[in-house]
Design a protein around this motif. Structure first.
Motif, PDB file in Angstrom:
ATOM      1  N   THR A 263       0.854  -1.293   0.105  1.00  0.00           N
ATOM      2  CA  THR A 263      -0.094   0.117   0.005  1.00  0.00           C
ATOM      3  C   THR A 263       0.893   1.095  -0.385  1.00  0.00           C
ATOM      4  OG1 THR A 263      -1.642  -1.000   1.959  1.00  0.00           O
ATOM      5  CG2 THR A 263      -1.827   1.338   1.173  1.00  0.00           C
ATOM      6  N   LEU A 264       0.462   2.429  -0.761  1.00  0.00           N
ATOM      7  CA  LEU A 264       1.111   3.375  -1.010  1.00  0.00           C
ATOM      8  C   LEU A 264       0.667   4.161  -1.234  1.00  0.00           C
ATOM      9  CD1 LEU A 264       3.356   2.308  -4.302  1.00  0.00           C
ATOM     10  CD2 LEU A 264       3.942   2.323  -2.404  1.00  0.00           C
ATOM     11  N   ALA A 265       1.850   5.256  -0.401  1.00  0.00           N
ATOM     12  CA  ALA A 265       1.008   6.593  -1.054  1.00  0.00           C
ATOM     13  C   ALA A 265       0.739   7.423  -1.667  1.00  0.00           C
ATOM     14  CB  ALA A 265       1.748   7.645   0.821  1.00  0.00           C
ATOM     15  N   ARG A 266       0.865   8.706  -2.362  1.00  0.00           N
ATOM     16  CA  ARG A 266       1.070   9.393  -3.498  1.00  0.00           C
ATOM     17  C   ARG A 266       2.603   9.355  -3.640  1.00  0.00           C
ATOM     18  NH1 ARG A 266      -4.688  10.790  -6.139  1.00  0.00           N
ATOM     19  NH2 ARG A 266      -5.433  10.469  -4.720  1.00  0.00           N
ATOM     20  N   ASP A 267       3.522   9.492  -3.325  1.00  0.00           N
ATOM     21  CA  ASP A 267       4.130   9.990  -3.425  1.00  0.00           C
ATOM     22  C   ASP A 267       5.426   8.827  -2.716  1.00  0.00           C
ATOM     23  OD1 ASP A 267       4.916   9.470  -0.530  1.00  0.00           O
ATOM     24  OD2 ASP A 267       5.452  11.432   0.044  1.00  0.00           O
TER      25      ASP A 267
ATOM     26  N   ALA B 106       7.749   7.005 -12.765  1.00  0.00           N
ATOM     27  CA  ALA B 106       6.801   7.417 -13.903  1.00  0.00           C
ATOM     28  C   ALA B 106       5.186   6.638 -14.123  1.00  0.00           C
ATOM     29  CB  ALA B 106       7.716   7.254 -15.213  1.00  0.00           C
ATOM     30  N   MET B 107       5.045   5.333 -13.323  1.00  0.00           N
ATOM     31  CA  MET B 107       3.953   4.791 -13.521  1.00  0.00           C
ATOM     32  C   MET B 107       3.449   5.027 -12.001  1.00  0.00           C
ATOM     33  SD  MET B 107       4.705   0.446 -14.281  1.00  0.00           S
ATOM     34  CE  MET B 107       6.377   0.208 -13.123  1.00  0.00           C
ATOM     35  N   LEU B 108       3.948   4.938 -10.928  1.00  0.00           N
ATOM     36  CA  LEU B 108       3.201   5.948  -9.475  1.00  0.00           C
ATOM     37  C   LEU B 108       2.957   7.129  -9.688  1.00  0.00           C
ATOM     38  CD1 LEU B 108       3.357   4.978  -6.639  1.00  0.00           C
ATOM     39  CD2 LEU B 108       5.120   6.674  -6.026  1.00  0.00           C
ATOM     40  N   GLN B 109       3.060   7.855 -10.872  1.00  0.00           N
ATOM     41  CA  GLN B 109       2.703   9.123 -11.191  1.00  0.00           C
ATOM     42  C   GLN B 109       2.150   9.568 -12.082  1.00  0.00           C
ATOM     43  OE1 GLN B 109       3.634  11.555  -8.504  1.00  0.00           O
ATOM     44  NE2 GLN B 109       4.867  10.300  -7.763  1.00  0.00           N
ATOM     45  N   ALA B 110       2.155   8.706 -12.590  1.00  0.00           N
ATOM     46  CA  ALA B 110       0.955   8.489 -14.648  1.00  0.00           C
ATOM     47  C   ALA B 110      -0.563   8.648 -13.356  1.00  0.00           C
ATOM     48  CB  ALA B 110       0.822   6.941 -14.930  1.00  0.00           C
ATOM     49  N   GLU B 111      -1.436   9.355 -14.439  1.00  0.00           N
ATOM     50  CA  GLU B 111      -2.969   9.697 -14.015  1.00  0.00           C
ATOM     51  C   GLU B 111      -3.516   8.374 -14.298  1.00  0.00           C
ATOM     52  OE1 GLU B 111      -4.365  12.697 -12.280  1.00  0.00           O
ATOM     53  OE2 GLU B 111      -1.796  13.839 -12.157  1.00  0.00           O
ATOM     54  N   ALA B 112      -5.352   8.463 -14.034  1.00  0.00           N
ATOM     55  CA  ALA B 112      -5.488   7.278 -13.721  1.00  0.00           C
ATOM     56  C   ALA B 112      -6.272   7.287 -15.401  1.00  0.00           C
ATOM     57  CB  ALA B 112      -7.327   7.828 -13.289  1.00  0.00           C
TER      58      ALA B 112
END
Length: 148
Positions: free
Chosen positions: A73-77, A117-123
């Motif tokens: 489980t990750l935070a957005r950052d 990049a995957m983590l920061q990509a928008e839905a």
């Protein structure tokens, strides 16, 4: 044949009340997403029921612990909030030692940019792909990440 004025006024009143309910529901959903809500009450046929996010989290964690795959489980950052037992085995660390670290610390250097990049990509963007994970013994484990 024109509708009576009071019928039109009643319809406008109903629409206004529905718009208020929709606005309240939207604000509640956004507060849950932003982590501003600890619990909520649902009025149903059996009366009021209180749902806490802690209870929902417990069910989620029980399910995730039983998975055969490593899960985080990750935070957005990219801060790791929770690691299941299987992910701990993959990296050679206790899950409690993984929680509180950054995802990038567990990804091999040449895959970090892709993982970020995957983590920061928008839905709807590229939110899944393969990256190599670092083990505590400096070995690597090929992994498939999917972010939702």
């Amino acid at each position: 044949m024109p509708q009576p004025a009071n019928s039109e006024e009643a319809l406008r009143g109903r629409i206004a009340r529905l718009e208020e309910k929709l606005e309240e529901a939207s604000a509640t959903i956004q507060a849950i997403r932003d982590g501003e809500v600890d619990a909520f009450v649902i009025n149903g046929a059996g009366g009021e029921k209180v749902y806490t996010l802690t209870n929902a989290d417990r069910t989620y964690r029980t399910l995730v612990e039983e998975m055969r795959e490593g899960a985080l489980t990750l935070a957005r950052d990219g801060l790791i909030l929770f690691a299941n037992r299987r992910f701990g085995e993959m990296v050679g660390l206790a899950p409690a030692r993984v929680a509180g670290t950054w995802l990038r610390e567990h990804v091999v250097e040449h895959d970090r940019e892709r993982a970020e990049a995957m983590l920061q990509a928008e839905a709807g963007g590229r939110r899944a792909g393969e990256v190599a994970i670092l083990r505590a013994d400096r070995g690597t484990v090929p992994s498939f990440f999917a972010f939702s």
